[in-house]
Design a protein around this motif. Sequence first.
Motif, short mmCIF file in Angstrom:
data_model
loop_
_atom_site.label_atom_id
_atom_site.label_comp_id
_atom_site.label_asym_id
_atom_site.label_seq_id
_atom_site.Cartn_x
_atom_site.Cartn_y
_atom_site.Cartn_z
N ARG A 209 9.57 143.32 43.69
CA ARG A 209 8.85 143.26 44.93
C ARG A 209 7.39 142.88 44.91
N MET A 210 7.10 142.03 46.00
CA MET A 210 5.83 141.20 45.99
C MET A 210 5.12 141.81 47.08
N ASP A 211 3.86 142.35 46.85
CA ASP A 211 3.17 142.77 47.98
C ASP A 211 1.97 141.81 48.19
N LEU A 212 1.78 141.18 49.26
CA LEU A 212 1.13 140.12 49.68
C LEU A 212 -0.29 140.72 50.26
N GLU A 213 -1.21 140.20 50.00
CA GLU A 213 -2.54 140.62 50.76
C GLU A 213 -2.68 139.67 52.22
N VAL A 214 -1.69 140.13 52.94
CA VAL A 214 -1.53 139.68 54.60
C VAL A 214 -1.19 140.83 55.40
N SER A 215 -2.34 141.21 56.25
CA SER A 215 -2.12 142.23 57.17
C SER A 215 -1.17 142.10 57.99
N ILE A 216 -0.11 142.74 58.26
CA ILE A 216 0.98 142.62 59.46
C ILE A 216 0.35 142.46 60.69
N GLN A 217 -0.94 142.89 61.09
CA GLN A 217 -1.47 142.85 62.27
C GLN A 217 -2.02 141.34 62.44
N ASP A 218 -2.70 140.88 61.43
CA ASP A 218 -2.99 139.30 61.37
C ASP A 218 -1.66 138.20 61.47
N LEU A 219 -0.65 138.93 60.83
CA LEU A 219 0.41 138.03 60.76
C LEU A 219 0.76 137.84 62.07
N TYR A 220 0.89 139.12 62.97
CA TYR A 220 1.53 138.69 64.47
C TYR A 220 0.60 138.10 65.06
N ILE A 221 -0.64 138.28 64.97
CA ILE A 221 -1.91 137.28 65.63
C ILE A 221 -1.38 135.96 65.47
N GLU A 222 -1.45 135.56 64.15
CA GLU A 222 -1.36 134.18 63.70
C GLU A 222 0.05 133.59 64.22
N TYR A 223 1.14 134.50 64.23
CA TYR A 223 2.60 133.90 64.65
C TYR A 223 2.32 133.77 66.24
N PHE A 224 1.91 134.77 67.07
CA PHE A 224 1.73 134.69 68.42
C PHE A 224 0.96 133.54 68.96
N ARG A 225 -0.06 133.20 68.12
CA ARG A 225 -1.14 132.11 68.59
C ARG A 225 -0.23 130.79 68.39
N ASN A 226 0.57 130.48 67.27
CA ASN A 226 1.36 129.56 66.98
C ASN A 226 2.21 129.22 68.23
N GLN A 227 2.89 130.45 68.45
CA GLN A 227 3.97 130.09 69.72
C GLN A 227 3.34 130.02 71.01
N VAL A 228 2.14 130.26 71.37
CA VAL A 228 1.57 129.75 72.59
C VAL A 228 2.10 130.50 73.84
N VAL A 229 3.49 130.40 73.98
CA VAL A 229 3.94 131.01 75.10
C VAL A 229 5.04 131.93 74.69
N LEU A 230 5.19 133.28 74.82
CA LEU A 230 6.09 134.31 74.34
C LEU A 230 7.20 134.33 75.63
N THR A 231 8.28 134.26 75.52
CA THR A 231 9.34 134.28 76.64
C THR A 231 10.60 134.88 76.15
N THR A 232 11.33 135.37 77.18
CA THR A 232 12.47 136.24 76.90
C THR A 232 13.43 135.22 76.43
N SER A 233 14.29 135.48 75.22
CA SER A 233 15.23 134.87 74.59
C SER A 233 15.87 135.52 73.56
#
Length: 239
Positions: A209-233
Amino acid sequence: MTFKSFRLLGFCLLLTGCAYFSKSTEIEEVPASVYPLPDPEIAEKLDSYRDFLNELMGQKVATVEDTLKFGKPEGSLSNIVADALRFQAAAELRSFVHVGVIGEGSFQLFLLPGDLTVGDVYEFMPYDNHLVILTMKGSRLMELIEQVAEVGGAPISGVRFRIDEDGNPNGVLVNAEVLDPDRKYLVATSSWSANGGDQFPALWNISDRMDLEVSIQDLYIEYFRNQVVLTTSTDGRIR
């Protein structure tokens, strides 16, 4: 009667008893408490911090085009949160990650159409977890998929299968390949899930197991920001 109530009653009886045996004692009136004025220097720092926090939480992350909800056997929001784990984990490791999985119980219910702000993401994922990468044998991964099928589906990425009438997974593919029980797979999840917080025991007590110093909250902020638009799919990953 609770222990706290019992203690309060005892204290009252003690005061009553003291009054009975001390009739000659004068009771001094205690003046009403007066709160001191706030320290102007501290108040100024708090106001500054409050303004900074409000500005940070109000920053736009993405646009939500439609109402996004979790669903079974799959849902738009289920797929998004699982994909985010897998893709952001791959970016951190600079290596391919086979599966992303997390329980719905880690989140608030849904995202509404409109601007999605940092504050919204913190409300959506209110828990301060971090990213974990597990190395699992295919046989253990199959246990995980069986547990996902048993509950009728859950947020999972990198896997496709069908749930039969008995609640068992059939036709399991991992990234378009038949699952190999002897092969090792990388599985991204949250520390909450890996520590036993979700309903999938296959994720618990994994020694590699690897525990990375990456906050799950920050992870989602970064991912949503890269997606720009979140849509039903949905893509039929669980049928």
